[in-house]
Every structure is written in C-alpha cells, then in structure tokens.
Design an enzyme around this catalytic site. Structure first.
Site, PDB file in Angstrom:
ATOM      1  N   HIS A 143      -1.366   0.626  -9.572  1.00  0.00           N
ATOM      2  CA  HIS A 143      -2.072  -0.271  -8.638  1.00  0.00           C
ATOM      3  C   HIS A 143      -2.758  -1.429  -9.391  1.00  0.00           C
ATOM      4  O   HIS A 143      -3.968  -1.632  -9.272  1.00  0.00           O
ATOM      5  CB  HIS A 143      -3.095   0.513  -7.796  1.00  0.00           C
ATOM      6  CG  HIS A 143      -3.497  -0.218  -6.536  1.00  0.00           C
ATOM      7  ND1 HIS A 143      -3.698   0.393  -5.324  1.00  0.00           N
ATOM      8  CD2 HIS A 143      -3.730  -1.537  -6.306  1.00  0.00           C
ATOM      9  CE1 HIS A 143      -4.056  -0.491  -4.417  1.00  0.00           C
ATOM     10  NE2 HIS A 143      -4.080  -1.681  -4.994  1.00  0.00           N
ATOM     11  N   ARG A 147       0.852  -1.187   0.000  1.00  0.00           N
ATOM     12  CA  ARG A 147       0.000   0.000   0.000  1.00  0.00           C
ATOM     13  C   ARG A 147       0.891   1.242   0.000  1.00  0.00           C
ATOM     14  O   ARG A 147       1.967   1.257   0.619  1.00  0.00           O
ATOM     15  CB  ARG A 147      -0.888   0.036   1.245  1.00  0.00           C
ATOM     16  CG  ARG A 147      -2.074  -0.896   1.185  1.00  0.00           C
ATOM     17  CD  ARG A 147      -3.126  -0.440   0.179  1.00  0.00           C
ATOM     18  NE  ARG A 147      -4.327  -1.264   0.195  1.00  0.00           N
ATOM     19  CZ  ARG A 147      -4.573  -2.274  -0.637  1.00  0.00           C
ATOM     20  NH1 ARG A 147      -3.699  -2.605  -1.567  1.00  0.00           N
ATOM     21  NH2 ARG A 147      -5.704  -2.953  -0.566  1.00  0.00           N
TER      22      ARG A 147
HETATM   23  P1  NDP Z   1      -2.086 -11.565   4.554  1.00  0.00           P
HETATM   24  O1  NDP Z   1      -2.975 -11.034   5.618  1.00  0.00           O
HETATM   25  O2  NDP Z   1      -2.237 -12.978   4.124  1.00  0.00           O
HETATM   26  O3  NDP Z   1      -0.559 -11.362   4.978  1.00  0.00           O
HETATM   27  C1  NDP Z   1      -0.098 -10.233   5.608  1.00  0.00           C
HETATM   28  C2  NDP Z   1       1.324 -10.487   6.074  1.00  0.00           C
HETATM   29  O4  NDP Z   1       1.865  -9.281   6.623  1.00  0.00           O
HETATM   30  C3  NDP Z   1       1.405 -11.548   7.183  1.00  0.00           C
HETATM   31  O5  NDP Z   1       2.540 -12.351   7.007  1.00  0.00           O
HETATM   32  C4  NDP Z   1       1.555 -10.700   8.441  1.00  0.00           C
HETATM   33  O6  NDP Z   1       2.232 -11.352   9.491  1.00  0.00           O
HETATM   34  C5  NDP Z   1       2.407  -9.571   7.908  1.00  0.00           C
HETATM   35  N1  NDP Z   1       2.293  -8.391   8.763  1.00  0.00           N
HETATM   36  C6  NDP Z   1       1.212  -7.647   9.054  1.00  0.00           C
HETATM   37  N2  NDP Z   1       1.527  -6.642   9.907  1.00  0.00           N
HETATM   38  C7  NDP Z   1       2.834  -6.779  10.164  1.00  0.00           C
HETATM   39  C8  NDP Z   1       3.738  -6.078  10.977  1.00  0.00           C
HETATM   40  N3  NDP Z   1       3.356  -5.030  11.710  1.00  0.00           N
HETATM   41  N4  NDP Z   1       5.021  -6.494  11.031  1.00  0.00           N
HETATM   42  C9  NDP Z   1       5.426  -7.574  10.317  1.00  0.00           C
HETATM   43  N5  NDP Z   1       4.614  -8.287   9.509  1.00  0.00           N
HETATM   44  C10 NDP Z   1       3.335  -7.895   9.440  1.00  0.00           C
HETATM   45  O7  NDP Z   1      -2.262 -10.576   3.302  1.00  0.00           O
HETATM   46  P2  NDP Z   1      -2.032 -10.891   1.758  1.00  0.00           P
HETATM   47  O8  NDP Z   1      -0.724 -11.558   1.603  1.00  0.00           O
HETATM   48  O9  NDP Z   1      -3.224 -11.544   1.182  1.00  0.00           O
HETATM   49  O10 NDP Z   1      -1.988  -9.401   1.164  1.00  0.00           O
HETATM   50  C11 NDP Z   1      -1.015  -8.496   1.614  1.00  0.00           C
HETATM   51  C12 NDP Z   1      -1.320  -7.105   1.124  1.00  0.00           C
HETATM   52  O11 NDP Z   1      -1.045  -6.980  -0.265  1.00  0.00           O
HETATM   53  C13 NDP Z   1      -2.777  -6.641   1.222  1.00  0.00           C
HETATM   54  O12 NDP Z   1      -3.125  -6.276   2.525  1.00  0.00           O
HETATM   55  C14 NDP Z   1      -2.780  -5.462   0.277  1.00  0.00           C
HETATM   56  O13 NDP Z   1      -2.397  -4.288   0.974  1.00  0.00           O
HETATM   57  C15 NDP Z   1      -1.702  -5.819  -0.747  1.00  0.00           C
HETATM   58  N6  NDP Z   1      -2.294  -6.107  -2.052  1.00  0.00           N
HETATM   59  C16 NDP Z   1      -1.982  -5.256  -3.091  1.00  0.00           C
HETATM   60  C17 NDP Z   1      -2.479  -5.486  -4.335  1.00  0.00           C
HETATM   61  C18 NDP Z   1      -2.058  -4.659  -5.489  1.00  0.00           C
HETATM   62  O14 NDP Z   1      -2.614  -4.819  -6.585  1.00  0.00           O
HETATM   63  N7  NDP Z   1      -1.074  -3.791  -5.347  1.00  0.00           N
HETATM   64  C19 NDP Z   1      -3.416  -6.599  -4.588  1.00  0.00           C
HETATM   65  C20 NDP Z   1      -3.631  -7.435  -3.447  1.00  0.00           C
HETATM   66  C21 NDP Z   1      -3.102  -7.178  -2.224  1.00  0.00           C
HETATM   67  P3  NDP Z   1       1.610 -12.666  10.178  1.00  0.00           P
HETATM   68  O15 NDP Z   1       1.745 -13.760   9.143  1.00  0.00           O
HETATM   69  O16 NDP Z   1       2.471 -12.908  11.348  1.00  0.00           O
HETATM   70  O17 NDP Z   1       0.187 -12.353  10.499  1.00  0.00           O
HETATM   71  C1  OXD Z   2      -6.301  -5.633  -2.993  1.00  0.00           C
HETATM   72  C2  OXD Z   2      -5.937  -4.637  -3.997  1.00  0.00           C
HETATM   73  O1  OXD Z   2      -6.171  -5.386  -1.804  1.00  0.00           O
HETATM   74  O2  OXD Z   2      -6.358  -4.779  -5.169  1.00  0.00           O
HETATM   75  O3  OXD Z   2      -6.733  -6.733  -3.402  1.00  0.00           O
HETATM   76  O4  OXD Z   2      -5.207  -3.701  -3.693  1.00  0.00           O
END
Ligand code: NDP
Ligand code: OXD
Length: 315
Positions: free
Chosen positions: A278, A230
């Site tokens: 994005h 993000r």
């Molecule tokens: P998940 O919830 O599966 O994974 C999030 C990961 O981030 C987990 O490993 C979590 O740790 C870690 N995390 C969260 N907070 C912290 C922190 N403070 N310190 C360290 N690690 C942290 O999410 P997804 O993998 O499905 O998606 C991740 C992100 O990708 C979405 O939230 C979105 O913002 C972004 N995204 C962007 C897109 C784009 O087109 N640019 C499309 C889709 C998603 P833990 O495993 O320990 O919980």
């Molecule tokens: C998502 C995105 O969070 O598209 O899936 O950013």
C-alpha cells in the site's frame, strides 16, 4: 480554534510537527491524550477514527482525510451528519500514483520479471518484444488519479480506455461510463488498472466474472491486473484461481482485503504476482499538511473548502 489529529493507525508526531512548523498559531490537539476542551476543536484530521470521537466535538466544522480515499472515515458509524469531509487532491499524491501505474504497466509490458529471472540464471535470452501500441490499458476510475495515469500512458504510446460512473472526455483515451458500458470497457482491456474508490458499489468488483470478460487478444494471451485502489475491491480467491488457471497472466497488487498482508498469504511467493505494501501513492507529511492548512485558511476566510466528499456516492 483548535485542530485535532485523530489518526490512531498513523504516527501522529510527524504530522503534528509539520503542522506546528507551517502554522505556529494553530492550537494542535491529539487523540486520545491531548484533547483539551472539546468546544475549541473546529477542524479534525482523521483516518480510521474510533467511534463517537468526531461526534463528541460540538463545534466541529470540517473533517480532513489524510489521503485521497475516504473509506477509512466513512466507516465510522457514528460520523456526525452535518460536518463536511474533505479529501486530498494534490499534484504530489497524483504524480506518485502515476509513477506507480506507469512503472507496473511498463514492468509487465517489457517483461521485466522474466529478465530478472534470466539474469539470476545467467541466461542470455533476447526474446521478442512488442510495441506499447499492441496493448490496451483499461483504467477503472477516471478521477484525479485515473485521468493522470491514463493521459501519461497514452503519451507513452499505449492504447488507453477508461471507465467511470459519469461520462468523460479525455484526449487520447476512449471513455466508457456506468454499468451498461462496463463489459465493452472490459472486452478491450489487456491490462486492467483499478483506481476506484472503495464504496458499496465497487466492493468485490474485481472478481471471476470481471476477469473472464477481459481481452485475451493481447500479446500475452491473457489479461494482467494492477490494483492500487482498495483491497476490498478484489476477490482474492478469484484472482488466485485465475492466475493458477491462466485466466490472468499476472498481477501487481498494492492493496489487499486485509492489510497488512498476512505472513502466510499465497500472494507473497506467487511467481506471477508483484506485491507492494500500500505504497502506490504515499501521503507526504509536509505536502499534505500544506494542502490541509491551505483548506483551513480558505475556510477561515469564508471560501468553500475544496474536494468535498459526496456522502451519498461514498467518495
Ligand atoms: P476520485 O474521486 O477523483 O475518482 C474516483 C473515480 O472513480 C471517478 O472517476 C468516479 O467516477 C469513479 N467511480 C466511483 N465509483 C464508481 C462506480 N461505481 N462505477 C464506475 N466508476 C466509479 O478519486 P482519486 O482518483 O483521487 O482516487 C481514487 C482512489 O485511489 C482513492 O479513492 C483510493 O481508494 C485510491 N488511492 C490509493 C492509494 C494507494 O497508495 N494505493 C493512494 C491514493 C488513492 P466519476 O468521475 O463519474 O465520479
Ligand atoms: C489514500 C491512500 O487514499 O494512501 O490516499 O490510500
């Protein structure tokens, strides 16, 4: 039972058409003009919901995000407290993200922008290259997306490290967890990939101090940044300063502090930056509709809805 689409910044027609095709039995409502009796609405699909709309639905049972991220929903200060929020976890979305990450890592590793520039200048310059194993890719966020990208990069021969909140074990990936291990993760990382959710803890995490802690031992002599998490996670003035001073070698940015990216943003024309709007992992309407419908059917059958958000953690 009715399903409400509350997606003011998305074209709702394509989504409602998909849902009508896949579930002709569901009564579909669309904010703001086709709300109908509010007491019928049990499910809502939301993205950037305007204040007080979700709260006004007396029999709402589940809120669905149309993406993996839920920051756009948690932003609503009037969100009803007791309604669960579910996010997307679907192989199609994950594979799209992995494609983006692998593409960007390979583009930097194989110096594709330099080759493009040379082609424009009709320059036959077969400069030396290095093996994937000469580079360590560090992935912040080892969730659904991060784990898949990490595993695929490891298969390609890159050294891969990862960082998450809680400890993980992923074959071929050296895993670090929590604030105490953040610096050890950064100091090994030649290419930093951000796949974190946006939460208060991750806001501004890609800043001057973080960049300064990255490895400078890799073949490019300075680290590379790829952010598909993000935009609010990056301090853009710090990234620009680091690119200009050489503290960062180059960057691929899919997300920005403000989207759409302003016409006059220096990122557009920056010679070291690849900008994408994005689109790293696009939510495909037919696929994501099938996913949401599957979760509604589970709920109707008395089964737990999957991939629920922990509001306390913010993701
Ligand atoms: P998940 O919830 O599966 O994974 C999030 C990961 O981030 C987990 O490993 C979590 O740790 C870690 N995390 C969260 N907070 C912290 C922190 N403070 N310190 C360290 N690690 C942290 O999410 P997804 O993998 O499905 O998606 C991740 C992100 O990708 C979405 O939230 C979105 O913002 C972004 N995204 C962007 C897109 C784009 O087109 N640019 C499309 C889709 C998603 P833990 O495993 O320990 O919980
Ligand atoms: C998502 C995105 O969070 O598209 O899936 O950013």
């Amino acid at each position: 039972m009715a399903l409400l689409y509350l997606i003011p910044t998305w074209p709702s027609d394509i989504w409602t058409t998909c849902m009508r095709q896949q579930a002709p039995d569901i009564d579909i409502r669309v904010w703001p003009d086709q709300m109908g009796p509010l007491a019928d609405i049990e499910y809502a699909v939301a993205w950037l919901p305007p204040a007080n709309v979700l709260r006004s639905l007396p029999r709402l049972k589940v809120i669905f995000s149309l993406g993996a991220g839920v920051d756009a929903i948690l932003k609503d200060p009037t969100l009803p407290d007791n309604v669960p929020i579910a996010r997307v976890n679907d192989p199609d979305l994950t594979m799209r993200m992995t494609e983006y990450v692998v593409l960007q890592v390979l583009m930097h590793h194989r110096q594709q922008r330099r080759l493009d520039e040379n082609q424009r200048n009709r320059l036959w310059d077969s400069f030396p290259t290095h093996a994937a194993s000469a580079l360590t890719v560090g992935i912040m966020g080892l969730g659904v997306m991060g784990t898949d990208s990490a595993s695929k990069l490891a298969l390609l021969g890159f050294k891969v490290v990862g960082w998450s909140r809680s400890p993980k074990t992923i074959p071929g990936v050296e895993c670090f967890a929590g604030a105490p291990e953040f610096d050890s993760f950064l100091e090994r990382t030649d290419i930093l990939v951000c796949l974190l959710p946006h939460t208060p803890e991750t806001t501004g995490i890609i800043n001057r101090e973080t960049i300064a802690k990255l490895s400078r031992k890799g073949p490019f002599g300075a680290p590379i940044l790829i952010n598909a998490g993000r935009g609010k996670q990056q301090v853009e003035k710090d990234i620009l300063a680091a690119l200009d001073s050489g503290a960062l070698h180059s960057a691929s940015l899919d997300v920005f502090e403000t989207e759409p990216l302003a016409q006059d943003s220096p990122f557009w024309g920056h010679p070291k930056v690849t900008v994408t709007p994005h689109v790293a992992a696009d939510s495909d309407p037919a696929t994501i509709t099938a996913y949401v419908l599957g979760q509604i059917r589970r709920h109707q059958a008395g089964l737990p809805v999957e991939n629920l958000v922990d509001r306390g953690r913010g993701y």
